[in-house]
Enzyme design. Sequence first.
Site, mmCIF file in Angstrom:
data_model
loop_
_atom_site.group_PDB
_atom_site.id
_atom_site.type_symbol
_atom_site.label_atom_id
_atom_site.label_comp_id
_atom_site.label_asym_id
_atom_site.label_seq_id
_atom_site.Cartn_x
_atom_site.Cartn_y
_atom_site.Cartn_z
ATOM 1 N N SER A 146 -26.175 34.538 6.465
ATOM 2 C CA SER A 146 -27.311 34.274 5.347
ATOM 3 C C SER A 146 -28.485 34.089 5.925
ATOM 4 O O SER A 146 -28.652 33.165 7.131
ATOM 5 C CB SER A 146 -26.972 33.438 4.581
ATOM 6 O OG SER A 146 -28.055 32.980 3.541
ATOM 7 N N TYR A 160 -24.393 24.733 3.664
ATOM 8 C CA TYR A 160 -24.158 25.995 3.563
ATOM 9 C C TYR A 160 -24.883 26.660 5.013
ATOM 10 O O TYR A 160 -24.413 27.263 5.717
ATOM 11 C CB TYR A 160 -24.402 26.822 2.341
ATOM 12 C CG TYR A 160 -24.633 28.088 2.185
ATOM 13 C CD1 TYR A 160 -23.155 28.969 2.344
ATOM 14 C CD2 TYR A 160 -25.745 28.791 2.117
ATOM 15 C CE1 TYR A 160 -23.608 30.367 2.079
ATOM 16 C CE2 TYR A 160 -25.870 30.275 1.942
ATOM 17 C CZ TYR A 160 -24.716 31.098 1.952
ATOM 18 O OH TYR A 160 -24.652 32.231 1.917
HETATM 19 N N1 LIG Z 1 -24.656 36.666 -2.952
HETATM 20 C C1 LIG Z 1 -25.843 36.227 -2.310
HETATM 21 O O1 LIG Z 1 -26.828 36.368 -2.589
HETATM 22 C C2 LIG Z 1 -25.708 36.028 -0.623
HETATM 23 C C3 LIG Z 1 -26.669 35.837 0.120
HETATM 24 C C4 LIG Z 1 -26.595 35.613 1.609
HETATM 25 C C5 LIG Z 1 -25.295 35.749 2.051
HETATM 26 N N2 LIG Z 1 -24.486 36.108 1.402
HETATM 27 C C6 LIG Z 1 -23.170 35.681 1.750
HETATM 28 O O2 LIG Z 1 -22.232 37.179 1.561
HETATM 29 C C7 LIG Z 1 -21.088 36.966 1.443
HETATM 30 C C8 LIG Z 1 -20.333 37.258 0.337
HETATM 31 O O3 LIG Z 1 -20.934 36.481 -0.929
HETATM 32 P P1 LIG Z 1 -20.806 36.848 -2.305
HETATM 33 O O4 LIG Z 1 -22.095 36.911 -2.794
HETATM 34 O O5 LIG Z 1 -20.248 38.234 -2.338
HETATM 35 O O6 LIG Z 1 -19.537 35.864 -2.762
HETATM 36 P P2 LIG Z 1 -18.884 35.841 -3.988
HETATM 37 O O7 LIG Z 1 -18.708 34.353 -4.537
HETATM 38 O O8 LIG Z 1 -19.355 36.899 -5.232
HETATM 39 O O9 LIG Z 1 -17.329 36.441 -3.527
HETATM 40 C C9 LIG Z 1 -16.745 35.707 -2.829
HETATM 41 C C10 LIG Z 1 -15.401 35.954 -2.527
HETATM 42 O O10 LIG Z 1 -14.602 35.248 -1.685
HETATM 43 C C11 LIG Z 1 -13.694 34.708 -1.971
HETATM 44 N N3 LIG Z 1 -13.203 33.511 -1.369
HETATM 45 C C12 LIG Z 1 -13.831 32.177 -1.566
HETATM 46 N N4 LIG Z 1 -13.221 31.232 -0.740
HETATM 47 C C13 LIG Z 1 -12.257 31.938 -0.204
HETATM 48 C C14 LIG Z 1 -11.602 31.551 1.102
HETATM 49 N N5 LIG Z 1 -11.500 30.141 1.490
HETATM 50 N N6 LIG Z 1 -10.629 32.551 1.557
HETATM 51 C C15 LIG Z 1 -10.618 33.786 1.053
HETATM 52 N N7 LIG Z 1 -11.452 34.204 0.347
HETATM 53 C C16 LIG Z 1 -12.132 33.270 -0.360
HETATM 54 C C17 LIG Z 1 -13.562 34.384 -3.550
HETATM 55 O O11 LIG Z 1 -12.549 34.437 -4.173
HETATM 56 C C18 LIG Z 1 -14.587 35.544 -3.899
HETATM 57 O O12 LIG Z 1 -13.736 36.587 -4.310
HETATM 58 C C19 LIG Z 1 -20.931 35.356 1.812
HETATM 59 O O13 LIG Z 1 -20.522 34.916 3.065
HETATM 60 C C20 LIG Z 1 -22.193 34.695 1.587
HETATM 61 O O14 LIG Z 1 -22.450 33.679 2.213
HETATM 62 C C21 LIG Z 1 -24.562 36.186 -0.185
#
Ligand SMILES: NC(=O)c1ccc[n+]([C@@H]2O[C@H](COP(=O)([O-])OP(=O)(O)OC[C@H]3O[C@@H](n4cnc5c(N)ncnc54)[C@H](O)[C@@H]3O)[C@@H](O)[C@H]2O)c1
Length: 247
Positions: A146, A160
Site C-alpha cells: 500500500s 498498517y
Molecule cells: N482497498 C484499498 O483501498 C487498498 C489500498 C491499498 C492497499 N490495499 C491492499 O490490498 C489488499 C487487499 O485489500 P482489499 O481492499 O481487497 O481488502 P478486503 O477487506 O476487501 O478483502 C480482504 C480479504 O482478506 C481476507 N482476510 C483477512 N484476514 C485474513 C487472514 N488472516 N488470512 C486470510 N485471509 C484474510 C478477508 O476475509 C477478505 O476476504 C490488502 O493487502 C490491502 O492492504 C488495499
Amino acid sequence: MFELDGKVALVTGAGQGVGVGIATVLATQGAAIAVNDIDADRAANTVAAIVAAGGSAIAVPFDVTDYDAVVAGVATARAALGPVDIMVPNAGIPTAGMPQLPFVETSPELWRRLIDLNLYGVLHCAHAALPSMCERGWGRVIVISSEAGRLGLDINVALYGAGKAGAVGLLRHVAMEVAPLGVTMNALSLGLMNNVSSDWATAVARTVPRRRLGSPTDVGAAVAFLASDAADWITAQVLPVNGGSHA
Ligand SMILES: NC(=O)c1ccc[n+]([C@@H]2O[C@H](COP(=O)([O-])OP(=O)(O)OC[C@H]3O[C@@H](n4cnc5c(N)ncnc54)[C@H](O)[C@@H]3O)[C@@H](O)[C@H]2O)c1
C-alpha cells in the site's frame, strides 16, 4: 502476452475485493488458482466464479497469520494443482475492517494484529512457497502493499503502514538471496481502491491524476505482468499502482 499456462498461483485474501481481481486475471491468463481466504465461503465463491468462466481453481481457506496453516495450505494446493509457482500475499485488511486511530490511541493488541497480518502474513507465505520455487528454478512472489507503506499519510494508519513497510523490507533482502535461483520478488504499492466507498473516497478520487480509484482488475493486470516471463529481469522492486498519485 503474459501467458501463465501451466503455472499454479496461490492468492491470499482472495474471497473479496482486490484478491478476486488478482485471482480472476491470473486464471484468465491460464494459471490454475489456489484461492485462499480466512473465510471459507468467500474463497468458495471466488472458486465458483473462476470455474464458471472456464478456469481452474480450488479453495484453500486458512489464516495467513498461522504459519502451520499456511504450510498446510501450500501443501494442499500442491497436491491438487501442482507446486505453487506464483505466490501473491494479498490479505492485509483485518476482517473487522481497517482501524483508523491516532498512534497514541492505539493498543499493543492492535499493533500485533496489524503487524501479524501485514508482515508475518507475507513472511509465512514467502517462507512456505520459496523452497520449492528455488528447487525448480522458477518462481514469483508478488506482495500486495500500500502507499501507506511507502509514504507518510495523514489518515491514522501508522501500524498498517509499518506492517506494509516491513514486508517490503523483507522482500528486498530475500529477493537478493533467491534471484540467482530464478525467483523474483516484487511488491505493488496500491493507492485507494474502488471497494472503499465513502464521501472521503469520492473526494480522494478527484485528486488522483487518472481521476478514478483503482479496480481489482487494475491490480490483477499488474500482477499478471510481474508473474510472467516478460518480467524476468524485474526483482526487489516496489511498483506504485495508484493512477499517478505521489509521482
Ligand atoms: N482497498 C484499498 O483501498 C487498498 C489500498 C491499498 C492497499 N490495499 C491492499 O490490498 C489488499 C487487499 O485489500 P482489499 O481492499 O481487497 O481488502 P478486503 O477487506 O476487501 O478483502 C480482504 C480479504 O482478506 C481476507 N482476510 C483477512 N484476514 C485474513 C487472514 N488472516 N488470512 C486470510 N485471509 C484474510 C478477508 O476475509 C477478505 O476476504 C490488502 O493487502 C490491502 O492492504 C488495499
